[in-house]
Design a protein around this motif. Structure first.
Motif, PDB file in Angstrom:
ATOM      1  N   ALA A 299      -7.964  11.580 -11.091  1.00 49.80           N
ATOM      2  CA  ALA A 299      -6.908  10.959 -11.891  1.00 49.80           C
ATOM      3  C   ALA A 299      -6.753   9.511 -11.453  1.00 49.80           C
ATOM      4  CB  ALA A 299      -5.607  11.716 -11.696  1.00 49.80           C
ATOM      5  N   LYS A 300      -6.518   8.675 -12.415  1.00 49.35           N
ATOM      6  CA  LYS A 300      -6.386   7.255 -12.118  1.00 49.35           C
ATOM      7  C   LYS A 300      -5.045   6.800 -12.666  1.00 49.35           C
ATOM      8  CE  LYS A 300      -8.856   3.681 -13.894  1.00 49.35           C
ATOM      9  NZ  LYS A 300     -10.101   3.159 -14.480  1.00 49.35           N
ATOM     10  N   VAL A 301      -4.318   6.075 -11.853  1.00 50.00           N
ATOM     11  CA  VAL A 301      -3.049   5.548 -12.333  1.00 50.00           C
ATOM     12  C   VAL A 301      -3.288   4.141 -12.869  1.00 50.00           C
ATOM     13  CG1 VAL A 301      -0.693   4.969 -11.742  1.00 50.00           C
ATOM     14  CG2 VAL A 301      -1.836   6.842 -10.586  1.00 50.00           C
ATOM     15  N   THR A 302      -2.939   3.941 -14.099  1.00 52.74           N
ATOM     16  CA  THR A 302      -3.093   2.590 -14.654  1.00 52.74           C
ATOM     17  C   THR A 302      -1.722   2.046 -15.007  1.00 52.74           C
ATOM     18  OG1 THR A 302      -3.297   3.411 -16.895  1.00 52.74           O
ATOM     19  CG2 THR A 302      -5.322   3.106 -15.657  1.00 52.74           C
TER      20      THR A 302
ATOM     21  N   PRO B 233      -2.426   1.251  -7.341  1.00 51.03           N
ATOM     22  CA  PRO B 233      -1.691   2.395  -6.792  1.00 51.03           C
ATOM     23  C   PRO B 233      -2.039   2.595  -5.320  1.00 51.03           C
ATOM     24  CG  PRO B 233      -3.441   3.137  -8.244  1.00 51.03           C
ATOM     25  CD  PRO B 233      -3.379   1.658  -8.375  1.00 51.03           C
ATOM     26  N   SER B 234      -1.052   2.985  -4.577  1.00 54.05           N
ATOM     27  CA  SER B 234      -1.308   3.234  -3.155  1.00 54.05           C
ATOM     28  C   SER B 234      -2.051   4.552  -3.007  1.00 54.05           C
ATOM     29  CB  SER B 234       0.013   3.293  -2.399  1.00 54.05           C
ATOM     30  OG  SER B 234       0.607   4.545  -2.639  1.00 54.05           O
ATOM     31  N   PRO B 235      -2.724   4.747  -1.916  1.00 52.34           N
ATOM     32  CA  PRO B 235      -3.460   5.993  -1.708  1.00 52.34           C
ATOM     33  C   PRO B 235      -2.556   7.209  -1.821  1.00 52.34           C
ATOM     34  CG  PRO B 235      -3.974   4.390   0.002  1.00 52.34           C
ATOM     35  CD  PRO B 235      -2.914   3.786  -0.829  1.00 52.34           C
ATOM     36  N   LEU B 236      -1.325   6.994  -1.402  1.00 53.59           N
ATOM     37  CA  LEU B 236      -0.374   8.098  -1.444  1.00 53.59           C
ATOM     38  C   LEU B 236      -0.153   8.581  -2.872  1.00 53.59           C
ATOM     39  CD1 LEU B 236       1.199   8.777   1.371  1.00 53.59           C
ATOM     40  CD2 LEU B 236       3.195   8.369  -0.083  1.00 53.59           C
ATOM     41  N   LEU B 237       0.022   7.605  -3.758  1.00 48.44           N
ATOM     42  CA  LEU B 237       0.264   7.935  -5.157  1.00 48.44           C
ATOM     43  C   LEU B 237      -0.965   8.593  -5.764  1.00 48.44           C
ATOM     44  CD1 LEU B 237       2.325   7.630  -7.473  1.00 48.44           C
ATOM     45  CD2 LEU B 237       1.157   5.536  -8.095  1.00 48.44           C
ATOM     46  N   LYS B 238      -2.111   8.050  -5.395  1.00 43.76           N
ATOM     47  CA  LYS B 238      -3.364   8.609  -5.907  1.00 43.76           C
ATOM     48  C   LYS B 238      -3.483  10.076  -5.517  1.00 43.76           C
ATOM     49  CE  LYS B 238      -6.373   4.551  -5.888  1.00 43.76           C
ATOM     50  NZ  LYS B 238      -7.376   3.872  -5.054  1.00 43.76           N
ATOM     51  N   GLU B 239      -3.170  10.274  -4.265  1.00 49.70           N
ATOM     52  CA  GLU B 239      -3.255  11.633  -3.731  1.00 49.70           C
ATOM     53  C   GLU B 239      -2.357  12.571  -4.535  1.00 49.70           C
ATOM     54  OE1 GLU B 239      -5.096  14.196  -1.454  1.00 49.70           O
ATOM     55  OE2 GLU B 239      -5.413  12.018  -1.348  1.00 49.70           O
ATOM     56  N   LYS B 240      -1.202  12.075  -4.838  1.00 46.18           N
ATOM     57  CA  LYS B 240      -0.191  12.864  -5.521  1.00 46.18           C
ATOM     58  C   LYS B 240      -0.659  13.269  -6.917  1.00 46.18           C
ATOM     59  CE  LYS B 240       4.807  12.387  -5.205  1.00 46.18           C
ATOM     60  NZ  LYS B 240       5.887  11.414  -5.336  1.00 46.18           N
TER      61      LYS B 240
ATOM     62  N   SER C 262       4.964  -5.193  -3.132  1.00 45.15           N
ATOM     63  CA  SER C 262       4.334  -4.038  -2.516  1.00 45.15           C
ATOM     64  C   SER C 262       5.397  -2.980  -2.249  1.00 45.15           C
ATOM     65  CB  SER C 262       3.649  -4.481  -1.218  1.00 45.15           C
ATOM     66  OG  SER C 262       3.397  -3.371  -0.426  1.00 45.15           O
ATOM     67  N   ILE C 263       5.240  -1.848  -2.870  1.00 46.03           N
ATOM     68  CA  ILE C 263       6.200  -0.757  -2.695  1.00 46.03           C
ATOM     69  C   ILE C 263       5.525   0.342  -1.894  1.00 46.03           C
ATOM     70  CG2 ILE C 263       7.745   0.841  -3.860  1.00 46.03           C
ATOM     71  CD1 ILE C 263       8.328  -1.960  -4.675  1.00 46.03           C
ATOM     72  N   GLN C 264       6.151   0.672  -0.783  1.00 44.39           N
ATOM     73  CA  GLN C 264       5.596   1.704   0.088  1.00 44.39           C
ATOM     74  C   GLN C 264       5.420   3.015  -0.674  1.00 44.39           C
ATOM     75  OE1 GLN C 264       5.066   2.471   3.646  1.00 44.39           O
ATOM     76  NE2 GLN C 264       4.357   0.358   3.548  1.00 44.39           N
ATOM     77  N   GLY C 265       4.274   3.568  -0.582  1.00 44.83           N
ATOM     78  CA  GLY C 265       4.049   4.884  -1.159  1.00 44.83           C
ATOM     79  C   GLY C 265       3.926   4.871  -2.667  1.00 44.83           C
ATOM     80  N   PHE C 266       3.905   3.688  -3.249  1.00 44.08           N
ATOM     81  CA  PHE C 266       3.775   3.638  -4.705  1.00 44.08           C
ATOM     82  C   PHE C 266       2.592   2.767  -5.118  1.00 44.08           C
ATOM     83  CE2 PHE C 266       4.922   2.078  -8.928  1.00 44.08           C
ATOM     84  CZ  PHE C 266       5.054   3.295  -9.578  1.00 44.08           C
ATOM     85  N   GLY C 267       2.629   1.548  -4.693  1.00 41.61           N
ATOM     86  CA  GLY C 267       1.516   0.675  -5.038  1.00 41.61           C
ATOM     87  C   GLY C 267       1.897  -0.785  -4.943  1.00 41.61           C
TER      88      GLY C 267
END
Lengths: 494, 83
Positions: A79-82, B74-81, B36-41
């Motif tokens: 999944a990719k967030v855009t 997106p931060s890695p955290l968000l990606k992971e989610k 830059s938002i922690q845990g978001f991107g």
């Protein structure tokens, strides 16, 4: 600029704007982004008004090749967030470049030149983000002009010089009354007076308007033009019938150039000569453009304004082309080498001309104009280049070791017409001119061209001159024991 | 998004504060700052250079002007989610 803004800073902004407590604000910001990610997980799409849309896109797995090892790998679907910024945000961020539009390029426009031009344009844009009219004009102008190489060389300069907007204003003041004065006694006055100062120009233009009033009585009054001539002085608006405007603009052009001509004469004879050439070139271009733009100009006053800008650009172009030609003499030399051998039949004409400037300065201008009538355009260009070269050459001769260069010129002229100014290969676009061999040296083992340059000239950068001077094909492979000629360098004149 | 009122704000309040937040972010981005938002991107402004594109059907060459574009990483955290 380029500061890293954290969540806390955003919260501070909220405190400032809404008067929330710092704790609340931070809490709010954090919650917002939490919510976004949470809803992204569920709905795959979150839209924030004024900011943009976050979206989750499923990327299917695909085959790929590891760039380093060349082995095939499989990238799994993920999944990719855009994020697509809202139009509001997009426009806001893009504000500095907002007036740029996509432009269709003519097929004939060579790309590499275009790119150089654009670089300049961007610079200008950053320097002052008004004047989009000018930029656009120069773009379109460029498209029209693309066929003659020489013209193109000048244009980047033109754009550069547009920056001082005061100058433009002054010019506008000056040129508006002028078309009426064409072939008038006042024109002579104008030519005689040293026109370089603003005040005097204002005076002259005053005289011009008087004159135009006189002409009013003799000429027919054409009442249908007010809209289009809205920018000009009222009396002029009545004088010039609409179908004549294109003509008058052209006259204005020539008039102004004549004035400018005088100006430059005071400064520098050589640059004047160059200007001669450019003026004639621009005549051709001007006429072409006149044809294409006649319609648009008649429709709106904006077209008129646009045309004025265009004319201004051309004027500035002719003015600064003089400097440019002197700034970059090698450019001309390089091209010179090509047309010359071809001109076996016409070869006599250039050679006659080449002598002319040395003998008499004044005659050259006359000769140039004569030749331009007789010969086809490209030939003329070649001839002019020739005279220009001579002009420059003469200057350097006067400035530095006069006899030496002059003599070398003579030799170059007689024996090998295709050779460059000093008889040596030059580094294109370089700061220094190779004027001879300073001394020779034998390459020792362990030495490189750069180290030799460092020793001899104090900088590694001078290696390029050595390479050119010795005609080295592959600078990375030079054998020890080879005898190197170290070039004598002379600072290139402006 | 109005569900942000789990904070205990009214819908109106939330909307107003949210718009203030958006305005603040916009301002920061206009200044070419990186948010830059922690845990978001990360939101950042990128400068796209101008380029020449060719219309495949008409073969028309166009010069696309340079522009500044907001980019989100997106931060890695968000990606992971999102997996």
């Amino acid at each position: 600029m380029d500061r890293k803004v954290l969540l806390q800073d955003l919260a501070d902004g909220l405190v400032r704007r809404r008067g929330l407590t710092k704790k609340d604000a931070e809490q709010f910001v954090r919650t917002v982004f939490d919510m976004v990610s949470q809803y992204l997980e569920v709905d795959k799409l979150v839209k924030i008004k004024g900011l943009g849309t976050f979206k989750v896109i499923q990327v299917s797995s695909r085959e790929s090749v590891n760039v380093n090892t060349g082995e095939r790998i499989r990238i799994d679907g993920h999944a990719k967030v855009t994020f697509v910024p809202d139009a509001v945000l997009k426009d806001e961020v893009n504000k500095p470049f907002i007036h740029f539009e996509t432009v269709v390029i003519n097929d004939s426009t060579p790309l590499e030149d275009m790119e150089r031009m654009d670089a300049v344009e961007v610079q200008e844009e950053e320097a002052e983000d008004c004047n989009d009219g000018v930029v656009n004009e120069s773009m379109s102008e460029r498209n029209g002009v693309s066929e003659s190489l020489k013209e193109e060389q000048e244009h980047p300069e033109v754009v550069c010089e547009n920056a001082p907007s005061e100058e433009i204003l002054v010019d506008v003041d000056l040129e508006q009354p002028e078309p009426v004065v064409e072939e008038n006694p006042v024109c002579q006055e104008e030519d005689d007076a040293p026109v370089s100062e603003l005040l005097q120009e204002a005076e002259v233009s005053g005289v011009d308007t008087e004159n135009s009033v006189e002409e009013n009585s003799s000429e027919d009054v054409a009442p249908e033009s007010p809209l289009q001539e809205a920018e000009d002085t009222p009396d002029e608006a009545t004088t010039v019938p609409p179908q004549d405007t294109s003509m008058s603009v052209e006259h204005l052009q020539t008039d102004y150039q004549r004035v400018e001509h005088q100006k430059v004469e005071d400064l520098n004879v050589a640059s004047q000569r160059v200007e001669h050439q450019t003026i004639e070139n621009q005549h051709i271009v001007q006429q072409e453009r006149e044809l294409s733009e006649k319609k648009g100009m008649r429709i709106t006053p904006w077209g008129m304004v646009g045309l004025l800008f265009l004319v201004l650009i051309l004027m500035l172009g002719s003015y600064y082309a003089g400097y440019y030609g002197l700034l970059c003499p090698t450019c001309t030399y390089e091209r010179l080498a090509r047309p010359k051998p071809e001109t076996t039949v016409k070869g006599k004409a250039p050679s006659v001309q080449a002598v002319a400037p040395v003998v008499k300065r004044d005659t050259t201008t006359g000769v140039i104009s004569e030749v331009s009538k007789e010969e086809p355009a490209d030939r003329v260009a070649g001839v002019r280049r020739d005279t220009m070269r001579q002009g420059v050459a003469k200057e350097t001769a006067v400035g530095g070791n006069a006899k030496e260069t002059a003599k070398r010129n003579e030799v170059a002229k007689e024996k090998e017409p295709a050779s460059t100014l000093s008889g040596y290969d030059q580094v294109p676009g370089a700061k220094y001119v190779i004027t001879g061999t300073r001394r020779t040296t034998v390459i020792q083992p362990g030495q490189t061209l750069r180290s030799i340059a460092l020793e001899e000239y104090g900088s590694k950068g001078y290696a390029s001159y050595i390479i050119v001077h010795n005609g080295i094909k592959d600078p990375n492979r030079v054998e020890a024991g080879k005898i190197l000629k170290l070039p004598e360098l002379e600072m290139r004149r402006r | 998004m109005e569900l942000s009122r789990r904070l205990g704000y009214t819908g109106k309040e939330t909307a107003s504060v949210l718009s203030a937040l958006v305005a603040e972010m916009t301002e920061q981005l206009v200044d070419e700052n990186v948010i830059s938002i922690q845990g978001f991107g990360m939101f950042e402004v990128k400068k796209k250079l101008e380029r020449v594109v060719v219309n495949p059907t008409t073969q028309q060459r166009m010069l696309v002007p340079p522009k500044l574009v907001v980019n989100f990483r997106p931060s890695p955290l968000l990606k992971e989610k999102m997996q």
